[in-house]
Design an enzyme around this catalytic site. Structure first.
Site, PDB file in Angstrom:
ATOM      1  N   PRO A 284       0.853  -1.196   0.000  1.00 37.15           N
ATOM      2  CA  PRO A 284       0.000   0.000   0.000  1.00 37.15           C
ATOM      3  C   PRO A 284       0.887   1.243   0.000  1.00 37.15           C
ATOM      4  O   PRO A 284       1.696   1.436   0.906  1.00 37.15           O
ATOM      5  CB  PRO A 284      -0.799  -0.128   1.307  1.00 37.15           C
ATOM      6  CG  PRO A 284       0.032  -1.015   2.183  1.00 37.15           C
ATOM      7  CD  PRO A 284       0.798  -1.924   1.275  1.00 37.15           C
TER       8      PRO A 284
ATOM      9  N   CYS B 247       3.947   3.026  10.131  1.00 35.46           N
ATOM     10  CA  CYS B 247       4.135   4.354   9.549  1.00 35.46           C
ATOM     11  C   CYS B 247       4.964   5.227  10.496  1.00 35.46           C
ATOM     12  O   CYS B 247       4.621   5.364  11.668  1.00 35.46           O
ATOM     13  CB  CYS B 247       2.786   5.009   9.268  1.00 35.46           C
ATOM     14  SG  CYS B 247       2.926   6.655   8.547  1.00 35.46           S
TER      15      CYS B 247
END
Length: 634
Positions: free
Chosen positions: A280, A365
């Site tokens: 992603p 992240c």
């Protein structure tokens, strides 16, 4: 090569002749961290003559800074400006009263009547419409015609009109004879409920309460239900999914009976073993890009990271990231959140609305904005919270739940190997491990030895991630380090044909014409996805340019003297085997815009492009590195 091109790709007649400059040797290129390109293709820095390469890079860095400052002082149509996306300032929303009403154009009526904020006077609107772009409408082959009608920027070709492509060197894009309907659009009535906070999250709230209880309470079932097999009226066993939905819809249920926990055997099993998994990727991992990668051999695709709070608030921009093309046969969505209640609500909502094969929770992240909210890599500092989030997601979701993380939050320790033995019991179906810490971001090579160590301890399939750039990297990690497969991220952005190279076990010396064909595919898919009206064309252009901010880093195999080329090697200054290959190697955004004009026609007057992410930074400042991290989602 006869033409001398600078590092930005533009010809400079004032460059000192090549015979006054000695190309660096292979050893010198390696010492500088450069790809070893054949000496015949190397060129000197512009105007440097006998100066050292270090001086050249310093002058170029200074010019880069000056250009960035100049761009920052100017208003640009080319970047993704947050104010523009939210409706403030200029950009796509400026003059929106002059945009035609979609409903009125399609049906001749509008339920909002005179209160509609868009134009109903087609004749008046046509007088303000810019001239059509050169090129042909990709929808001209559809039996039903172009769905954008007069709004199409290529409308002059709708009725068999002549295209001006031959006069402007605009490439002809492929024209689909039918358009597959995209999946996972958010129904308007559900969006209204979400925005008004009227959506029923009874089931998710019960799950969040349950997973935050002490372990002994969860196990003895005093405050939460154990699974009870029930029979439907016709004597057949009722599925857990149906019972879960029925419980959520029942106004009289209590927390104890608000949900049932599906057994693992009741969920679809995703086989990640030896499957090529496209990561992603924020901004660049959009639906048209994923379609290109599917054609090149990607087996598993995943949508861009979406924040759970935005999804459960019905944010249209966030829900656009859930879109799935029918060609994506194994498709996941990635969400990011740091609290079990919001994650549970999001997973319940996705189960009600979205058609996906798995849900991936981002726990890697590294961006400050995400970690500051307790999500992303910050979860590595809160293993108890990580467990609660995974448990909540697993119970609330009707499909398998995976998660992606890093080795640790800081450089002082490694924690992933201590977490993975427990994740199967938490409910995770697989884990993706990026071989860097949050603190490292991308300043070090991925630690595949640690990934191999973690794989040995893992209770679920483990997917490795980090610096996979060629087919040798992939097979080394699968065969030597033992991972089930590799997630391909930056490598697939720079060379999306990496999927083909892995499946065919070869290094593809792809020509500039073949690379242009991939860009043509993207442009066609982009117009199909975003539309051929003014806004759709410019969205396609911007996302194409964002992708090209990665693509220019590729050095053709036929120009490499000594390999293999790895992720962290910089391209030296070189020219290609033809003008197009040289243009594609340019680091100058103006040259990327030229290529986009070959596919979509010229951009609006005054158009400038500045990449959203500093993707061509190989290791510079902390800020530049953070932008690069955002691309690859940790």
């Amino acid at each position: 090569p006869s033409a001398v091109m600078d590092e930005r790709g533009a010809s400079d007649a004032g460059v000192t002749p090549c015979d006054a400059w000695t190309p660096p040797s292979a050893t010198e290129l390696e010492a500088r961290g450069h790809v070893v390109v054949k000496r015949a293709f190397l060129v000197p820095p512009p105007g440097i003559g006998g100066a050292t390469a270090a001086h050249a890079h310093a002058s170029l860095a200074t010019q880069d800074g000056e250009n960035a400052d100049a761009r920052a002082r100017k208003r640009t149509n080319g970047g993704f400006n947050k104010r523009n996306k939210r409706g403030g300032g200029g950009g796509a929303n400026a003059g929106r009263e002059l945009r035609l009403c979609n409903d009125y154009v399609a049906t001749g009526t509008c339920k909002y009547g005179d209160a509609c904020k868009y134009a109903h006077d087609i004749d008046a609107w046509m007088r303000t419409k810019p001239s059509d772009l050169p090129g042909e409408c990709i929808f001209s082959a559809l039996e039903s015609g172009c769905p954008y009608g007069v709004r199409c920027r290529y409308a002059s070709t709708h009725d068999g009109g002549a295209s001006s492509s031959a006069l402007t060197n605009v490439e002809t894009l492929s024209k689909p004879t039918s358009v597959d309907k995209e999946i996972n659009a958010l129904p308007r009535e559900i969006q209204t409920k979400l925005r008004k906070k009227m959506y029923d999250f009874t089931r998710a709230n019960a799950i969040a309460k349950f997973v935050q209880q002490p372990k002994e309470v969860r196990e003895n079932g005093t405050s939460a239900p154990t699974r009870v097999d029930t029979k439907s009226g016709d004597g057949e066993e009722e599925s857990a999914a149906k019972r879960a939905r029925a419980a959520a819809e029942d106004d009289d249920v209590t927390d104890v009976g608000a949900f049932t926990n599906m057994r693992p055997v009741e969920k679809k099993v995703i086989d990640f073993k030896n499957k090529l998994y496209l990561a992603p990727l924020t901004t660049v991992g959009n639906l048209p890009y994923r379609r290109v990668c599917k054609r090149l051999g990607a087996d598993i695709t995943c949508g861009e990271m979406a924040m759970v709070t935005n999804l459960i608030q019905g944010d249209s921009r966030e829900w656009a990231l859930m879109r799935r093309h029918p060609s994506e046969d194994v498709f996941g969505v990635q969400i990011c959140g740091g609290f079990p209640d919001t994650v549970a609500r999001c997973c319940q909502l996705l189960g009600d609305v979205v058609d996906c094969d798995f849900i991936d929770v981002n726990m890697g992240c590294p961006i400050d904005l995400v970690c500051g909210k307790g999500a992303g890599s910050m979860m590595l500092e809160k293993p108890k919270k990580m467990e609660q989030v995974i448990r909540a997601a697993n119970i609330a979701a009707l499909c398998p739940v995976t998660f992606k993380t890093r080795m640790s939050y800081t450089d002082k320790s490694r924690v992933a190997h201590a977490l993975v033995p427990n994740v199967a019991e938490w409910g995770a179906a697989a884990v993706t491990l990026h071989g860097r810490t949050r603190a490292q971001r991308y300043r070090a090579e991925a630690d595949w030895d640690y990934i191999a160590q973690t794989k040995l301890a893992s209770s679920v399939p483990l997917i490795g991630n980090g610096d996979v750039y060629n087919q040798r990297d992939y097979y080394e990690h699968v065969e030597t380090h033992g991972v089930d497969t590799c997630m391909l991220a930056r490598g697939a952005l720079i060379k999306p044909w990496l999927f083909t190279e892995i499946k065919e076990r070869r290094d593809w010396d792809i020509s500039s014409g073949e690379r242009l064909d991939l860009l043509k595919q993207f442009a066609s898919f982009g117009l199909e996805h975003w539309g051929s009206d003014d806004q759709g064309v410019e969205n396609t252009r911007r996302y194409l340019l964002e992708w090209m901010s990665f693509l220019h880093r590729y050095v053709p195999v036929g120009l490499v003297e000594r390999g293999p080329v790895t992720m962290n090697l910089r391209p030296p200054m070189y020219v290609g085997r033809n003008d197009l290959e040289t243009l594609m190697a340019s680091t100058k955004s103006e040259d990327w815009v030229k290529i986009s004009s070959m596919l979509l026609g010229p951009p609006p007057e005054g158009f400038m492009f500045q990449p959203k992410h500093k993707s061509n930074a190989y290791g510079g400042t902390e800020g530049g590195q953070a932008f690069a991290d955002w691309d690859a989602q940790g």
